[in-house]
Design an enzyme around this catalytic site. Sequence first.
Site, PDB file in Angstrom:
ATOM      1  N   ASN A  30     -19.751 -13.202  27.398  1.00  0.00           N
ATOM      2  CA  ASN A  30     -20.792 -14.230  27.292  1.00  0.00           C
ATOM      3  C   ASN A  30     -20.235 -15.589  27.686  1.00  0.00           C
ATOM      4  O   ASN A  30     -19.041 -15.845  27.599  1.00  0.00           O
ATOM      5  CB  ASN A  30     -21.453 -14.269  25.899  1.00  0.00           C
ATOM      6  CG  ASN A  30     -20.519 -13.818  24.800  1.00  0.00           C
ATOM      7  OD1 ASN A  30     -19.630 -14.558  24.427  1.00  0.00           O
ATOM      8  ND2 ASN A  30     -20.696 -12.594  24.318  1.00  0.00           N
ATOM      9  N   THR A  45     -28.136 -11.313  25.688  1.00  0.00           N
ATOM     10  CA  THR A  45     -27.518 -10.064  25.243  1.00  0.00           C
ATOM     11  C   THR A  45     -28.083  -8.911  26.079  1.00  0.00           C
ATOM     12  O   THR A  45     -29.199  -9.007  26.621  1.00  0.00           O
ATOM     13  CB  THR A  45     -27.789  -9.855  23.730  1.00  0.00           C
ATOM     14  OG1 THR A  45     -27.055  -8.711  23.297  1.00  0.00           O
ATOM     15  CG2 THR A  45     -29.261  -9.642  23.408  1.00  0.00           C
ATOM     16  N   GLY A  46     -27.320  -7.852  26.201  1.00  0.00           N
ATOM     17  CA  GLY A  46     -27.818  -6.627  26.837  1.00  0.00           C
ATOM     18  C   GLY A  46     -28.029  -6.705  28.333  1.00  0.00           C
ATOM     19  O   GLY A  46     -28.806  -5.934  28.897  1.00  0.00           O
ATOM     20  N   THR A  76     -26.949 -14.061  23.340  1.00  0.00           N
ATOM     21  CA  THR A  76     -25.853 -13.167  22.986  1.00  0.00           C
ATOM     22  C   THR A  76     -25.635 -13.119  21.471  1.00  0.00           C
ATOM     23  O   THR A  76     -25.786 -14.134  20.781  1.00  0.00           O
ATOM     24  CB  THR A  76     -24.537 -13.627  23.660  1.00  0.00           C
ATOM     25  OG1 THR A  76     -23.464 -12.913  23.085  1.00  0.00           O
ATOM     26  CG2 THR A  76     -24.267 -15.110  23.483  1.00  0.00           C
ATOM     27  N   SER A  77     -25.220 -11.945  21.002  1.00  0.00           N
ATOM     28  CA  SER A  77     -24.952 -11.801  19.563  1.00  0.00           C
ATOM     29  C   SER A  77     -23.715 -12.604  19.154  1.00  0.00           C
ATOM     30  O   SER A  77     -23.463 -12.791  17.972  1.00  0.00           O
ATOM     31  CB  SER A  77     -24.769 -10.321  19.219  1.00  0.00           C
ATOM     32  OG  SER A  77     -23.748  -9.776  20.027  1.00  0.00           O
ATOM     33  N   GLU A  78     -22.939 -13.076  20.137  1.00  0.00           N
ATOM     34  CA  GLU A  78     -21.747 -13.875  19.822  1.00  0.00           C
ATOM     35  C   GLU A  78     -22.021 -15.378  19.879  1.00  0.00           C
ATOM     36  O   GLU A  78     -21.100 -16.187  19.949  1.00  0.00           O
ATOM     37  CB  GLU A  78     -20.603 -13.524  20.786  1.00  0.00           C
ATOM     38  CG  GLU A  78     -20.110 -12.105  20.685  1.00  0.00           C
ATOM     39  CD  GLU A  78     -19.557 -11.738  19.317  1.00  0.00           C
ATOM     40  OE1 GLU A  78     -19.478 -12.624  18.442  1.00  0.00           O
ATOM     41  OE2 GLU A  78     -19.236 -10.560  19.119  1.00  0.00           O
ATOM     42  N   HIS A  99     -13.451  -9.683  28.179  1.00  0.00           N
ATOM     43  CA  HIS A  99     -12.509  -8.653  27.718  1.00  0.00           C
ATOM     44  C   HIS A  99     -11.548  -8.291  28.852  1.00  0.00           C
ATOM     45  O   HIS A  99     -11.533  -7.148  29.321  1.00  0.00           O
ATOM     46  CB  HIS A  99     -13.267  -7.383  27.304  1.00  0.00           C
ATOM     47  CG  HIS A  99     -14.318  -7.588  26.267  1.00  0.00           C
ATOM     48  ND1 HIS A  99     -15.336  -6.687  26.050  1.00  0.00           N
ATOM     49  CD2 HIS A  99     -14.514  -8.587  25.371  1.00  0.00           C
ATOM     50  CE1 HIS A  99     -16.121  -7.127  25.072  1.00  0.00           C
ATOM     51  NE2 HIS A  99     -15.655  -8.282  24.652  1.00  0.00           N
TER      52      HIS A  99
HETATM   53 ZN   LIG Z   1     -16.712  -9.414  23.210  1.00  0.00          ZN
END
Ligand SMILES: [Zn+2]
Length: 266
Positions: A30, A45-46, A76-78, A99
């Site tokens: 994100n 998200t997604g 985003t969930s973050e 990542h």
């Molecule tokens: Zn992550």
Amino acid sequence: MITEIKYKKQICDMGKRIYEKGFVAANDGNISIRVSDNEFLITPTGVSKGFMTPEMIIKVDGQGNVLEGIPPFRPTSEMKMHLRIYQVRQDIQAVVHVHPPYATAFAIAGIPLDQAIMPESVVYLGTIPVAEYGTPSTNEIPDAVQKFVHHHQGVLLENHGALTWGKDLEHAYYLMESLEFTAKINWIAKQMNGDRELSKKHVQSLVELKTKMGINSKSPIGAETAEGIHAQKITPPLEQSLSEHDINLIVEKVTKNVLEEMKKLF
Ligand SMILES: [Zn+2]
């Protein structure tokens, strides 16, 4: 004054860049940008970050309320992790979370990037600590990250990935690229049992150079090494295999490269 649509396009371009670079898989990662004191653009998200379009980007306030966004796209969930960084550091304008394989492997192993193995990482990146594991989307990750936000330019998220923050999106991205590169080189050197650190003296010179260049991020690599904390890792000392003259030439050459890189950023 850059318009919001330009920022949205910048986020989409950056999404493509992190995807093509292999820093994310599937819908991972994100990105966010601060557009005013209390307004932020953030990725949905997604969605694969490699294939975003500007209308997918969502505008939220500092509390995470959606100000603008087209359904079905949700932030985003973050998001809380991004917002916490903006809350703590008013000078930060962009946050990148991905990542990347080598950095994530260090995050899984719980090993910080704190060895003075390359001048670039001492001068430009500084130490990258590991922020304690937290359940995604809860306040655990923001709480774990917060303690490092003032004195570092990024963290490894334990068993998860990497996070960087910068004065603009390009800056945050280059820090991430540098972080992953440092992790990769560190790993390769370790395979050769050759992850020798720069000597205390040379780290000290690099820290002085960094100060002169006005880079105000903390460099615990230099401070710790100067105090001898990593001294046991210097096996054998660099001076045993290279002459003083050789080392000076290397430091001079790399310093020149670092300065050129820095000019592109500032
Ligand atoms: Zn992550």
